[in-house]
Every structure is written in C-alpha cells, then in structure tokens.
Design a protein around this motif. Structure first.
Motif, PDB file in Angstrom:
ATOM      1  N   ARG A   1       0.175 -21.261 -98.383  1.00  0.00           N
ATOM      2  CA  ARG A   1       0.728 -22.590 -98.688  1.00  0.00           C
ATOM      3  C   ARG A   1      -0.157 -23.614 -97.994  1.00  0.00           C
ATOM      4  NH1 ARG A   1       6.933 -22.258 -99.613  1.00  0.00           N
ATOM      5  NH2 ARG A   1       6.673 -24.513 -99.622  1.00  0.00           N
ATOM      6  N   GLU A   2      -0.775 -24.472 -98.767  1.00  0.00           N
ATOM      7  CA  GLU A   2      -1.693 -25.481 -98.238  1.00  0.00           C
ATOM      8  C   GLU A   2      -1.005 -26.324 -97.167  1.00  0.00           C
ATOM      9  OE1 GLU A   2      -5.352 -27.335 -98.001  1.00  0.00           O
ATOM     10  OE2 GLU A   2      -4.893 -25.771 -99.462  1.00  0.00           O
ATOM     11  N   GLY A   3      -1.618 -26.394 -95.980  1.00  0.00           N
ATOM     12  CA  GLY A   3      -1.110 -27.218 -94.893  1.00  0.00           C
ATOM     13  C   GLY A   3      -0.051 -26.553 -94.032  1.00  0.00           C
ATOM     14  N   TRP A   4       0.323 -25.316 -94.342  1.00  0.00           N
ATOM     15  CA  TRP A   4       1.359 -24.599 -93.603  1.00  0.00           C
ATOM     16  C   TRP A   4       0.754 -23.419 -92.860  1.00  0.00           C
ATOM     17  CZ3 TRP A   4       6.633 -25.915 -93.811  1.00  0.00           C
ATOM     18  CH2 TRP A   4       6.963 -26.922 -94.721  1.00  0.00           C
ATOM     19  N   LYS A   5       1.403 -22.990 -91.794  1.00  0.00           N
ATOM     20  CA  LYS A   5       0.999 -21.804 -91.007  1.00  0.00           C
ATOM     21  C   LYS A   5       2.037 -20.703 -91.236  1.00  0.00           C
ATOM     22  CE  LYS A   5       0.830 -20.255 -86.207  1.00  0.00           C
ATOM     23  NZ  LYS A   5       1.007 -20.659 -84.809  1.00  0.00           N
ATOM     24  N   LEU A   6       1.551 -19.500 -91.581  1.00  0.00           N
ATOM     25  CA  LEU A   6       2.455 -18.360 -91.716  1.00  0.00           C
ATOM     26  C   LEU A   6       2.968 -18.012 -90.325  1.00  0.00           C
ATOM     27  CD1 LEU A   6       3.750 -16.132 -93.429  1.00  0.00           C
ATOM     28  CD2 LEU A   6       1.689 -14.761 -93.031  1.00  0.00           C
ATOM     29  N   ALA A   7       4.282 -18.098 -90.132  1.00  0.00           N
ATOM     30  CA  ALA A   7       4.856 -17.908 -88.800  1.00  0.00           C
ATOM     31  C   ALA A   7       5.872 -16.780 -88.746  1.00  0.00           C
ATOM     32  CB  ALA A   7       5.511 -19.206 -88.328  1.00  0.00           C
ATOM     33  N   GLY A   8       6.189 -16.176 -89.890  1.00  0.00           N
ATOM     34  CA  GLY A   8       7.151 -15.090 -89.858  1.00  0.00           C
ATOM     35  C   GLY A   8       7.184 -14.293 -91.137  1.00  0.00           C
ATOM     36  N   LEU A   9       7.508 -13.026 -90.990  1.00  0.00           N
ATOM     37  CA  LEU A   9       7.793 -12.135 -92.116  1.00  0.00           C
ATOM     38  C   LEU A   9       9.088 -11.425 -91.791  1.00  0.00           C
ATOM     39  CD1 LEU A   9       4.450 -10.377 -93.152  1.00  0.00           C
ATOM     40  CD2 LEU A   9       5.728 -12.094 -94.420  1.00  0.00           C
ATOM     41  N   TYR A  10       9.997 -11.394 -92.776  1.00  0.00           N
ATOM     42  CA  TYR A  10      11.306 -10.798 -92.581  1.00  0.00           C
ATOM     43  C   TYR A  10      11.654  -9.914 -93.759  1.00  0.00           C
ATOM     44  CZ  TYR A  10      11.832 -14.839 -89.476  1.00  0.00           C
ATOM     45  OH  TYR A  10      11.660 -15.779 -88.510  1.00  0.00           O
ATOM     46  N   ASP A  11      12.564  -8.980 -93.519  1.00  0.00           N
ATOM     47  CA  ASP A  11      13.145  -8.171 -94.580  1.00  0.00           C
ATOM     48  C   ASP A  11      14.536  -8.744 -94.825  1.00  0.00           C
ATOM     49  OD1 ASP A  11      13.573  -6.198 -96.428  1.00  0.00           O
ATOM     50  OD2 ASP A  11      13.936  -4.625 -94.958  1.00  0.00           O
ATOM     51  N   THR A  12      14.786  -9.264 -96.022  1.00  0.00           N
ATOM     52  CA  THR A  12      16.072  -9.884 -96.343  1.00  0.00           C
ATOM     53  C   THR A  12      16.756  -9.135 -97.475  1.00  0.00           C
ATOM     54  OG1 THR A  12      15.275 -11.376 -98.075  1.00  0.00           O
ATOM     55  CG2 THR A  12      15.030 -12.134 -95.790  1.00  0.00           C
ATOM     56  N   GLU A  13      17.971  -9.550 -97.813  1.00  0.00           N
ATOM     57  CA  GLU A  13      18.678  -8.956 -98.955  1.00  0.00           C
ATOM     58  C   GLU A  13      17.914  -9.158-100.252  1.00  0.00           C
ATOM     59  OE1 GLU A  13      22.584 -10.621 -99.041  1.00  0.00           O
ATOM     60  OE2 GLU A  13      23.183  -9.623 -97.187  1.00  0.00           O
ATOM     61  N   ASP A  14      17.090 -10.206-100.310  1.00  0.00           N
ATOM     62  CA  ASP A  14      16.292 -10.504-101.503  1.00  0.00           C
ATOM     63  C   ASP A  14      14.883  -9.940-101.417  1.00  0.00           C
ATOM     64  OD1 ASP A  14      18.389 -11.970-102.685  1.00  0.00           O
ATOM     65  OD2 ASP A  14      17.857 -13.717-101.472  1.00  0.00           O
ATOM     66  N   GLY A  15      14.625  -9.105-100.435  1.00  0.00           N
ATOM     67  CA  GLY A  15      13.300  -8.524-100.257  1.00  0.00           C
ATOM     68  C   GLY A  15      12.508  -9.261 -99.192  1.00  0.00           C
ATOM     69  N   PRO A  16      11.233  -8.927 -99.059  1.00  0.00           N
ATOM     70  CA  PRO A  16      10.392  -9.563 -98.051  1.00  0.00           C
ATOM     71  C   PRO A  16      10.324 -11.078 -98.210  1.00  0.00           C
ATOM     72  CG  PRO A  16       9.344  -7.577 -98.855  1.00  0.00           C
ATOM     73  CD  PRO A  16      10.536  -7.834 -99.744  1.00  0.00           C
ATOM     74  N   CYS A  17      10.425 -11.761 -97.082  1.00  0.00           N
ATOM     75  CA  CYS A  17      10.424 -13.219 -97.042  1.00  0.00           C
ATOM     76  C   CYS A  17       9.388 -13.681 -96.024  1.00  0.00           C
ATOM     77  CB  CYS A  17      11.810 -13.702 -96.634  1.00  0.00           C
ATOM     78  SG  CYS A  17      11.923 -15.471 -96.362  1.00  0.00           S
ATOM     79  N   ALA A  18       8.614 -14.690 -96.380  1.00  0.00           N
ATOM     80  CA  ALA A  18       7.645 -15.286 -95.462  1.00  0.00           C
ATOM     81  C   ALA A  18       8.202 -16.621 -94.975  1.00  0.00           C
ATOM     82  CB  ALA A  18       6.313 -15.510 -96.165  1.00  0.00           C
ATOM     83  N   LEU A  19       8.012 -16.892 -93.683  1.00  0.00           N
ATOM     84  CA  LEU A  19       8.421 -18.156 -93.093  1.00  0.00           C
ATOM     85  C   LEU A  19       7.168 -18.953 -92.781  1.00  0.00           C
ATOM     86  CD1 LEU A  19      10.624 -19.964 -91.708  1.00  0.00           C
ATOM     87  CD2 LEU A  19       9.928 -18.825 -89.595  1.00  0.00           C
ATOM     88  N   TRP A  20       7.150 -20.198 -93.204  1.00  0.00           N
ATOM     89  CA  TRP A  20       6.014 -21.092 -93.004  1.00  0.00           C
ATOM     90  C   TRP A  20       6.450 -22.259 -92.136  1.00  0.00           C
ATOM     91  CZ3 TRP A  20       1.536 -19.374 -95.199  1.00  0.00           C
ATOM     92  CH2 TRP A  20       1.664 -18.384 -96.183  1.00  0.00           C
ATOM     93  N   ILE A  21       5.574 -22.723 -91.249  1.00  0.00           N
ATOM     94  CA  ILE A  21       5.877 -23.896 -90.435  1.00  0.00           C
ATOM     95  C   ILE A  21       4.699 -24.860 -90.460  1.00  0.00           C
ATOM     96  CG2 ILE A  21       7.433 -22.663 -88.876  1.00  0.00           C
ATOM     97  CD1 ILE A  21       5.210 -22.679 -86.760  1.00  0.00           C
ATOM     98  N   LYS A  22       5.000 -26.128 -90.236  1.00  0.00           N
ATOM     99  CA  LYS A  22       3.960 -27.136 -90.042  1.00  0.00           C
ATOM    100  C   LYS A  22       4.558 -28.235 -89.171  1.00  0.00           C
ATOM    101  CE  LYS A  22       4.637 -30.002 -94.153  1.00  0.00           C
ATOM    102  NZ  LYS A  22       3.999 -30.592 -95.320  1.00  0.00           N
ATOM    103  N   PRO A  23       3.723 -28.869 -88.361  1.00  0.00           N
ATOM    104  CA  PRO A  23       4.228 -29.953 -87.526  1.00  0.00           C
ATOM    105  C   PRO A  23       4.760 -31.091 -88.386  1.00  0.00           C
ATOM    106  CG  PRO A  23       2.028 -29.285 -86.820  1.00  0.00           C
ATOM    107  CD  PRO A  23       2.305 -28.597 -88.122  1.00  0.00           C
TER     108      PRO A  23
END
Length: 120
Positions: free
Chosen positions: A89-111
């Motif tokens: 995701r342009e301008g975002w930092k990959l900060a997390g990967l999780y296993d959820t009920e909907d499958g793998p989820c990526a968490l992105w953060i930006k200041p």
C-alpha cells in the motif's frame, strides 16, 4: 474507556510502531501488543500518532491460488502466514499479519499527517 497510556509506563514501553513477532508468521506493532483484549485499535493508533488500515489475503488472491488452497482447504494457516506477501500500500508500512476468521489479514500503519495551519 481504557487508554494505552493508563496502564503502561511510557518510560518502559517500546516505540509504538516497533514490531513484536510471535510464532507462525504473526506479528504486530507494540502499541497493540500491550493493549487489553477488546480495545479500540483505531483509537490506540490515533493516540500514538498513526492511522491504520487492513487488507485480506482472500481479497488479493484468486480462490485457486496455491496459498488460498493451502489455507482454506488444507488448514495450513501458520505456513501460509509466513509465506503470504500482501500487496504493498503506497505510503503505508506493513506492521502486522494476523490469522482471522476471514483468513490472513495484514495491518498497515502510517503516521498521521499534521493538520495544515490555517491562514490568519
């Protein structure tokens, strides 16, 4: 409402965006590692000066993609999380990967961008 700063000594807490790694390819930013279950993660991120966004593997990959088959049909959640590379995701930092009920989820953060000063 419980705020992150109410139960963590700010002197002892790592930077909010420092990555905390767990087994099975799961990781998250420290600001969520210390948060109690049921916390409002968007609010915690805002308190720490970040916006957050998520993306899901099942929305990025076709149903017949090998990672999708291995995850949803073969139950290989840990190995799939270790191998999945979410779309950047342009301008975002990959900060997390999780296993959820909907499958793998990526968490992105930006200041959070400071608000522009209004002319006087």
């Amino acid at each position: 409402m419980v705020r992150l700063i109410d139960f963590i000594d700010s002197e002892a807490m790592p930077a909010p965006d420092k990555i905390v790694k767990y087994k099975g390819g799961i990781f998250c930013p420290a600001m969520f590692h210390f948060a109690p279950e049921g916390s409002d993660y968007k609010e915690i991120a805002r308190e720490c000066g970040f916006d957050i966004a998520t993306s899901y593997m099942e929305r990025e990959l076709d149903d017949d993609h090998p990672l999708m088959v291995r995850y949803f049909e073969n139950g290989e959640s840990e190995t799939v999380l270790e191998e999945w590379v979410p779309e950047v995701r342009e301008g975002w930092k990959l900060a997390g990967l999780y296993d959820t009920e909907d499958g793998p989820c990526a968490l992105w953060i930006k200041p959070i961008e400071p608000a522009a000063e209004q002319p006087k």
